[in-house]
Design an enzyme around this catalytic site. Structure first.
Site, PDB file in Angstrom:
ATOM      1  N   ASN A  83      24.660  67.957  90.576  1.00  0.00           N
ATOM      2  CA  ASN A  83      25.222  68.319  91.816  1.00  0.00           C
ATOM      3  C   ASN A  83      25.578  70.164  92.276  1.00  0.00           C
ATOM      4  O   ASN A  83      25.602  70.537  93.368  1.00  0.00           O
ATOM      5  CB  ASN A  83      25.784  67.310  92.161  1.00  0.00           C
ATOM      6  CG  ASN A  83      25.979  66.515  92.988  1.00  0.00           C
ATOM      7  OD1 ASN A  83      25.195  65.675  93.851  1.00  0.00           O
ATOM      8  ND2 ASN A  83      26.515  65.633  92.011  1.00  0.00           N
ATOM      9  N   TYR A  84      26.229  70.645  91.071  1.00  0.00           N
ATOM     10  CA  TYR A  84      26.429  71.631  91.110  1.00  0.00           C
ATOM     11  C   TYR A  84      25.855  72.974  90.250  1.00  0.00           C
ATOM     12  O   TYR A  84      26.114  74.706  90.861  1.00  0.00           O
ATOM     13  CB  TYR A  84      28.056  71.655  90.443  1.00  0.00           C
ATOM     14  CG  TYR A  84      28.512  71.004  91.406  1.00  0.00           C
ATOM     15  CD1 TYR A  84      29.716  71.870  92.517  1.00  0.00           C
ATOM     16  CD2 TYR A  84      29.296  70.015  91.223  1.00  0.00           C
ATOM     17  CE1 TYR A  84      29.827  70.828  93.105  1.00  0.00           C
ATOM     18  CE2 TYR A  84      30.422  69.788  92.317  1.00  0.00           C
ATOM     19  CZ  TYR A  84      30.928  69.969  92.947  1.00  0.00           C
ATOM     20  OH  TYR A  84      31.352  69.523  94.122  1.00  0.00           O
TER      21      TYR A  84
END
EC number: 5.6.2.1
Length: 883
Positions: A841-842
């Site tokens: 996700n990052y």
DNA sequence: ATCAAGACTTGGTACGATCTCG
DNA sequence: CGAGATCGTACCAAGTCTTGAT
């Protein structure tokens, strides 16, 4: 009614199928642990938790018996379909550690879960179980009557369906209702669940030193980013343009649509960069002025405009290995597309811009429902959680009893959970699990294929001519709600979802999926192309919320928005310097709101805190930046702040950081005159904060800082620390950077049950190797003197080796020992750190891909199959790409 | 200005699949 | 080959943020 009796009933319930689905998480009791530290927590948490005390581990073992035959009660009436759960007997809890202070928490979790798959087993079970029927004692069971929520109801009933309301009502009731129950009294022995609560506390893991860690990273960012950033200024427009272009190339995300809509729709604009630009510019400009970072475009230019440019030289660099792998990937993706019908029109994706339209044509087959229900009951759902931490949570039991007793009805023999012995059911469950495990591989394979065959049609959707995978096409089966942390609703029954609960979203021209359950129909059919969901239903636990069926992460739609997310974070790079300067200035603003916004933004930027939306009383009590309580932050002179709170998923965040003096002072001011449970930022909430952020940069919101800080940290560390070496060494560098990011984001995982055993095993091996080393040294000395080596442990004569040969062996052994020690250290360091979340996700995948290309590391060493699919849009990035 | 609905991203975990080593 | 370690995923809970109504 003694214990046993009930038990039997229990069995009945399940039939297998439906087993409850459970997941286990342990939650933990986190609180407990921490207690020491923070009183604060207590306050917050308040919840009572106090209760518990012991661990949960009740895992009782299974005693024996199987009883599989337990029977089911007579009326097995309907029960929800649950699948048989599978549980694994794990030792549940393991240890809990008492962690000393900070210790990270461990969680003890139990395992259990049942999964759908278990269903397979079911069949078997059925036989067993069902058949049986034992006489149950009647008691309980009630199931029959009751049935759980719907589940219980037999199909027929369902038809009516709608009863939903009724259900709803139930749901709604919520906690309150439950509460009243109370009487729980204790669980009795049989059941056993004593409520112990686990004192464990275990759950939280935190990293110990947290403080340190974090701070480090942060600092780094600041520096780096800033520097680099400087660049652009007004250039925004360009950037954006570039970006957009970029997007386009990759997958045909939008495909056709783009064309159409694209501009037209934009209207909304909201977000995407594109639109924004103009504004930005202005804004930015202003800021820049101050600072002067204008490093315009030029810089950026260097960085290649991502997408398109790739062609350029850099690519060539990529090594074969790399390239091959990349190629592969591409191929695959292409293939997929081909299969489907696709036609991509790859146009540029105006993506962002389009405002709303997400697709022009959408075809899919709806959702698949869990197997129809078999007799089985609610009791099974509960029994199956026997070795879980939930068993030690009064709230869980209370909620369960609340719902269960309703099903049983007033006149049922069972008057309380405490008097029921769920052991037999649990054991039956374990047996089923074991049976399943014992199946031959052929049987397993056959079952798998059958399942696949049934599900295949649901697995794909066609979006504007492109076949895309559907994410979660399986409707959630009935089960007990497993909220994390001290969730007020844990243990409530999640009723069965029926077609009449589901709204389908599909293209106007597409055929409406046939309802899989005969005699029933969908709740509604929509043709809304401004959203990406294929179907949704209201969450039975909280009817105001929805459960959606979306496309899989590998779809173009998701890929595109993922890319936009990273582009927005990259845009922040251009603004960050000014933003930092602005909030720094406001640390001492006269206006309290302004000061709070400044400090909150600082915390979000420096510590990567989440925004912190307000939460309802019927949710676990966790906080984020805007919802921090006075008691969550402790001022430690001269200028340190100690944070201790439960964040998302009730994961504890503990960190002591040094902050600029004005921040330290401001926090002190915000705290004065308040109690520990008051809001630290009383003038703030996420919408005010985000509204402010949007004035600083188009589309900027609090979570962008997390993405930005995570990605910039990775980019920075990789570029700074990658040295020559073999692939394995480079991978280690990557993992180290990944770990740094995970720590910044506080991505934790529970310590595996076997961690300590694994560590001691390694220690043992190292000791053995050291003994070998000693022996080799002795031999070496002797060899040098021309003497033969000493006999080995068995008294046998060893081969005569030259000193050189021995020397070589010594070196090898040393290397081995060093490697093991390093591995051990890594293992220890990562025992509570979850690397996956940030990767998924990052971290901008282009950073990783470009780095792999530059350093000849096969991308497969970093991304697994699903990540490769998810990040297909990033695979052709230019090797020079920098975040 | 608030609130609530709605839509979508982010998160940890249990378990089966796969790999590794003796 | 088998036990244990590691990997890969399905699952679904829990956040964030936007938007529209009041």
């Amino acid at each position: 009614m003694a214990v046993e009796a009930p038990a039997k009933h229990v069995y009945d319930f399940d039939d297998d199928d439906d087993g409850p689905v459970v997941f286990k998480r342990n939650n933990t009791s986190s609180f407990k642990q921490n207690q020491f530290n923070s009183e604060v927590k207590k306050t917050l948490s308040q919840r009572s938790d106090g209760q518990s005390g012991r661990q949960a581990s009740d895992a009782r073992g299974l005693n024996g018996q199987s009883s599989s035959s337990l029977n089911k009660s007579i009326p097995p009436s309907k029960s929800p379909p649950v699948r048989s759960p599978v549980l694994s007997p794990k030792s549940s809890n393991s240890s809990v550690k008492a962690s000393p202070l900070r210790s990270p928490v461990m969680n003890s979790k139990a395992s259990t879960s049942l999964n759908d798959r278990s269903k397979q087993a079911t069949q078997q079970n059925k036989s067993t179980a069902v058949k049986e029927e034992k006489t149950p004692i009647k008691t309980t069971e009630t199931n029959s009557d009751s049935d759980d929520d719907d589940d219980s109801q037999p199909l027929s009933a369902r038809l009516k369906g709608i009863s939903s309301q009724g259900n709803k009502g139930a749901n709604t009731s919520t906690p309150a209702q439950s509460q009243r129950l109370v009487p729980k009294t204790e669980i009795k022995g049989s059941a056993e669940d004593p409520d112990d609560e686990a004192p464990l506390s275990a759950r939280f893991k935190m990293k110990s030193n947290s403080g340190t860690l974090i701070s480090k990273p942060c600092e780094s960012h600041e520096k780096k980013p800033m520097a680099s950033k400087i660049q652009q200024n007004g250039s925004t427009m360009k950037d954006k343009q570039q970006k957009s272009s970029v997007l386009s190339d990759k997958r045909p995300l939008d495909k056709g649509n783009s064309s159409d809509q694209s501009y037209a729709k934009k209207p909304k604009i909201s977000d995407t960069p594109t639109t924004i630009k103009s504004k930005q510019v202005t804004v930015k400009a202003e800021k820049n002025e101050e600072d002067d970072d204008h490093i315009p475009i030029s810089q950026r230019i260097k960085k290649p405009a991502p997408s398109n440019s790739k062609t350029s030289s850099m690519k060539q660099k990529a090594t074969k290995v790399v390239s091959s792998s990349f190629k592969k990937i591409n191929k695959n993706s292409k293939k997929e597309m081909k299969n489907s019908k696709y036609s991509k029109s790859t146009k540029l994706s105006p993506s962002s811009g389009d405002g709303q339209k997400k697709w022009s044509n959408l075809v899919h087959n709806g959702v698949i429902f869990p197997p129809p229900y078999k007799p089985h009951g609610v009791a099974t759902m509960f029994a199956v959680m026997q070795d879980t931490d939930y068993m030690s949570k009064p709230q869980f039991k209370k909620n369960f009893w609340d719902d269960w007793s309703k099903i049983l009805g007033k006149n049922h023999v069972i008057k309380g959970l405490e008097k029921c012995d769920f052991t037999p059911i649990y054991e039956w469950h374990l047996q089923e699990k074991e049976k399943k495990k014992q199946m031959s591989s052929e049987e397993k394979k056959a079952l798998k294929e059958e399942k696949l065959k049934q599900e295949e049609k649901y697995m794909w959707a066609v979006v504007d001519g492109v076949k895309e995978k559907v994410g979660n096409f399986r409707v959630e089966p009935p089960g007990l709600f497993r909220g994390r942390g001290e969730h007020p609703k844990m243990g409530k029954l999640k009723r069965r979802i029926r077609p009449c609960d589901i709204t389908i979203n599909i293209g106007k021209d597409a055929p409406i999926p046939e309802c899989p359950i005969p005699g029933e129909r969908w709740k509604d059919i929509k043709h809304d192309n401004t959203v990406t969901w294929l179907a949704f239903w209201n969450d039975p636990i909280n009817p105001r919320e929805f459960k959606y069926v979306f496309l899989a992460a590998s779809s173009s739609l998701k890929g595109q928005s993922d890319k936009e997310k990273y582009e927005k974070a990259r845009l922040l790079k251009d603004y960050i310097k000014n933003i930092r300067a602005a909030y720094t200035k406001d640390f001492t603003a006269k206006d309290v709101t302004k000061r709070q916004i400044a400090v909150a933004t600082y915390l979000i930027d420096k510590l990567a805190l989440r925004a912190g939306n307000e939460k309802d009383d019927d949710e676990a009590d966790t906080v984020g930046c805007c919802t921090l309580k006075v008691g969550n932050v402790e001022c430690i002179p001269p200028n340190k702040l100690k944070f201790d709170f439960l964040g998302k998923d009730s994961i504890q965040y503990v960190n002591t950081v040094e902050v600029e003096l004005p921040v330290y002072k401001a926090i002190g001011q915000f705290q004065t005159g308040k109690s520990k449970t008051d809001d630290l930022f009383d003038e703030l909430d996420t919408s005010k904060l985000n509204a402010h952020l949007k004035e600083l940069m188009p589309g900027l919101t609090a979570k962008v800082f997390r993405t930005y800080n995570a990605s910039i940290t990775l980019d920075d560390m990789l570029n700074k620390e990658t040295k020559d070496g073999d692939v394995a060494e480079k991978v280690v560098i990557y993992q180290r950077a990944n770990k740094e990011v995970a720590i910044i984001c506080n991505h934790q995982r529970s310590i595996s049950k076997s961690h300590s055993a694994q560590m001691s095993r390694l220690t043992e091996k190292i000791t053995e190797l050291k003994d070998v080393l000693k022996e080799l040294k002795t031999d070496l000395d002797r060899a040098k003197k021309g003497k033969p080596p000493l006999k080995d442990a068995d008294g046998k004569q060893k081969r005569n080796l030259t000193p050189d040969a021995i020397q070589k062996k010594i070196a090898q052994t040393n290397a081995k020992i060093e490697k093991m020690e390093r591995d051990m250290q890594t293992k220890e360091d990562l025992k509570t750190v979850a690397l996956g979340t940030s990767k998924i996700n990052y971290l901008d995948p282009r950073i990783t891909v470009a780095w792999c290309k530059r350093h000849e590391v096969p991308i497969e060493k970093i991304f697994n199959k699903s990540l490769l699919a998810k990040f297909a849009w990033a695979m052709d990035v230019d090797p020079d790409f920098r975040f």
